[in-house]
Design an enzyme around this catalytic site. Structure first.
Site, PDB file in Angstrom:
ATOM      1  N   HIS A  77     -41.177   9.647 -75.759  1.00 52.90           N
ATOM      2  CA  HIS A  77     -41.535  10.012 -77.140  1.00 52.90           C
ATOM      3  C   HIS A  77     -41.085  11.422 -77.483  1.00 52.90           C
ATOM      4  CE1 HIS A  77     -43.778   6.302 -77.616  1.00 52.90           C
ATOM      5  NE2 HIS A  77     -44.209   6.507 -76.375  1.00 52.90           N
ATOM      6  N   GLU A 129     -52.000  19.678 -63.546  1.00 48.50           N
ATOM      7  CA  GLU A 129     -52.424  20.737 -62.629  1.00 48.50           C
ATOM      8  C   GLU A 129     -51.245  21.194 -61.749  1.00 48.50           C
ATOM      9  OE1 GLU A 129     -54.725  22.731 -62.423  1.00 48.50           O
ATOM     10  OE2 GLU A 129     -54.701  23.433 -60.361  1.00 48.50           O
ATOM     11  N   LYS A 154     -58.168  36.736 -62.585  1.00 44.95           N
ATOM     12  CA  LYS A 154     -58.920  35.592 -62.058  1.00 44.95           C
ATOM     13  C   LYS A 154     -59.977  35.069 -63.033  1.00 44.95           C
ATOM     14  CE  LYS A 154     -60.097  32.810 -58.659  1.00 44.95           C
ATOM     15  NZ  LYS A 154     -59.222  31.637 -58.529  1.00 44.95           N
TER      16      LYS A 154
END
Ligand code: F6R
Length: 614
Positions: A510, A487, A609
């Protein structure tokens, strides 16, 4: 995506043009590629369209010095789907006679075949849009009855629409229609205002009607008749909005995003108030009352969402598995929908959506219901499509979120999901004492977040300048802080345009570690919760390759501070609360970096939005 406003009536204080432009400004977060307005009376339709933001349209309208008395108008702010953001492609679109104007949200899937048919019938097109095809199709069917023409056109259309239509020959009405794209109608004594969401309505009236799919509305000043596509009367409840006008204003903050970041303690309080009980160590979610039997029988939970809402679901995955011991899968809503998901009657599906209008999440809810799953919605916007389609669920009560980048919706989503995890946990394996501890942790969230905002806002502003020149940044976290890393990276990239990726810290070796160069910034979530020791090791590995470390650490943790170049200190708290205060610190960091870079924080490029198209 895209914002629609329609107005009919007479308000002495404001002209229809002022009302429509003011409404568009409130809806601008839904799309800002171009904007347009059409005003009409029985003699003419006047249209004005402009590329870019609503301010450009407003300036153009004012420069035109049009003093004609109009009583009806429609307006639109666009997020481009078909065709570039040009003036020709901007709404409102008109039919070939020039009598009819429409504003449309959604996608007409069969627009190419309809266009071919209309071209053969002699119609000429000025734009690349599917919406112009719809306007011309309505005009094609118009024989003196606008309602019938709209109905005939919609019967030929495949796809989605939120639609408002005006006609010079019938200037005393507007026709609105909905399928898959929201339309709300606000009613007051002498006027009616139609919009794609309530932000454009709330300053005029609190009484609104939400159209359902396949509804048609005939709107006159202060009155609305709702019909189905066969013109049978249908009744829709008049609902009262609990949003006030202030909650859609910046209130002295430079940006909506900053206002919404600072609102979080209060917003979370509103989300959790009355929903936990410390003495019984449990959550009380009235939206889920009466379904304890169904919840007791679930064997798997699938959480659906997109973007930030999906990240909130990922935090819940940790919490529900830990507290309730129920296996949880988090799925991107579109991926769920198109993979023929394995889901059935013993599965709980939780659909998370701030707007309640995200097309993929809505379609995923329908798919889950159709397969017999027990579905609940977690939405912020009351009466939104996902809330209604799910049929039951829990509202966030976060208040309107205007900034395109989501902040308070995430923290409220997580807070409510923690309550749900507590409820599920208490009905399965959590003792009273454990339940009380979790309830107390949830209760503490607003105060801890307030502490973080008070202590760190200025400090974060002082460290942000060191990161504005970065080309790429990596956010690392483990466990509960892994979705927070995702986030944090999403927030930075969407508002500052710095390339940012979130990784589980264990994943770095990795592959992604190959990207590190001298000075590459790493945001390391080093909070003092499980996983910190391993995180310290991962950070050392990055440092050894020249990375610059911004550590998010627990207040007073000198061991973590020593290995970082910069730190943001998070007040010490229960890990469930830490997840949220850490997220808020990252929101502030992104905000400060974007501000220093001079970015359009509330309306980042290319975004809108609510993503109401697939
Ligand atoms: C990012 C952001 C988006 C939304 C996503 C889902 O800041 O806002 O990623 O979270 O478009 O939107 P909702 O929650 O309205 O379904």
């Amino acid at each position: 995506m895209c914002g629609i406003v329609g107005y009919i009536g007479s308000l002495d204080s404001q002209s229809p043009a002022e009302i429509l432009i003011q409404g568009l400004k409130r809806l601008e977060y839904r799309g800002y590629d171009s904007a347009g307005i059409a005003l009409l009376n029985k003699d003419e339709i006047y249209t004005c369209r402009e590329i870019g933001k609503v301010k450009g349209l407003e300036d153009k309208w004012l420069a035109a010095e049009n003093t004609v008395n109009y009583q009806v108008g429609i307006a639109h702010t666009r997020w481009a789907t078909h065709g570039k953001p040009t003036e020709e492609n901007a709404h409102p679109h008109r039919d070939s006679s020039g009598k009819i104007a429409i504003v449309h949200n959604g996608i007409i899937e069969n627009y190419q075949s309809l266009k071919k048919h209309l071209v053969n019938a002699g119609h000429e097109f000025y734009s690349e849009t599917d919406s112009e095809v719809l306007a011309k199709l309505i005009g094609y069917h118009y024989k003196g009855d606008l309602l019938q023409a709209v109905t005939d056109a919609l019967n030929q259309v495949h796809g989605t629409y939120g639609l408002v239509v005006a006609c010079k020959d019938e200037p005393n009405k507007l026709i609105a229609a909905r399928k898959g794209s929201p339309i709300v109608i606000g009613m007051s004594d002498k006027s009616s205002i139609i919009a794609s969401d309530v932000s454009a309505i709330v300053s005029h009236t609190k009484h609104v009607i939400y159209l359902d799919d396949d509804d048609l509305a005939v709107i006159t000043p202060g009155n609305v008749d709702i019909l189905d596509l066969n013109h049978r009367q249908v009744s829709r409840e008049v609902q009262e909005l609990d949003w006030d006008t202030d909650s859609t204003q910046k209130d002295g903050y430079e940006h909506f995003m900053l206002k919404e970041i600072f609102e979080q303690p209060e917003a979370i309080n509103n989300s959790i108030r009355g929903r936990y009980n410390l003495s019984i160590g449990n959550a009380i979610l009235s939206g889920l009352s009466g379904v304890d039997k169904e919840l007791a029988s679930i064997s798997q939970i699938i959480i659906l969402g997109c973007g930030t809402s999906m990240h909130a679901g990922m935090v819940a995955e940790y919490a529900i598995e830990e507290l309730a011991g129920i296996p949880v899968k988090v799925m991107q809503a579109a991926d769920f929908r198109y993979r023929n998901p394995i889901v059935g009657p013993n599965d709980l599906v939780i659909a998370i959506s701030q707007s309640g209008e995200t097309a993929d999440t809505l379609a995923a809810v329908k798919e889950a219901k159709q397969k017999g799953a027990f579905v609940i919605g977690l939405c912020n916007v009351v009466g939104s499509s996902i809330a209604r389609e799910a049929g039951r669920g829990v509202y966030l009560h976060a208040g309107p979120e205007i900034s395109v980048a989501s902040t308070k919706a995430f923290t409220c989503q997580v807070s409510v999901l923690l309550l749900l995890a507590l409820k599920l946990g208490r009905s399965r394996r959590l003792s009273l004492a454990q339940g009380v501890e979790v309830a107390q942790a949830i209760k503490s969230i607003p105060a801890i977040n307030q502490l973080l905002l008070d202590k760190q806002f200025n400090h974060i502003a002082t460290i942000a300048p060191a990161y504005t020149q970065a080309h790429s940044m990596f956010f690392l976290g483990r466990g509960y802080l892994y979705p927070v890393a995702l986030e944090g990276a999403l927030k930075l990239k969407e508002i500052s345009y710095i390339h940012a990726e979130g990784y589980h810290a264990a994943e770095l070796k990795h592959g992604p570690i190959a990207l590190l160069e001298e000075g590459t910034p790493i945001v390391a979530l080093l909070n003092d919760i499980e996983g910190k020791d391993k995180m310290l090791g991962n950070v050392e590995e990055c440092k050894a390759r020249g990375a610059r470390i911004l550590g998010i650490i627990t207040e007073g943790d000198t061991q973590a501070a020593e290995i970082c170049d910069d730190v943001i200190e998070i007040p010490s708290s229960h890990k469930l609360s830490t997840v949220l205060s850490t997220t808020i610190a990252l929101q502030l960091f992104s905000y400060q970096v974007a501000k220093l870079k001079g970015c359009e924080i509330d309306q980042p490029r290319n975004l809108a939005k609510s993503v109401t198209v697939e």
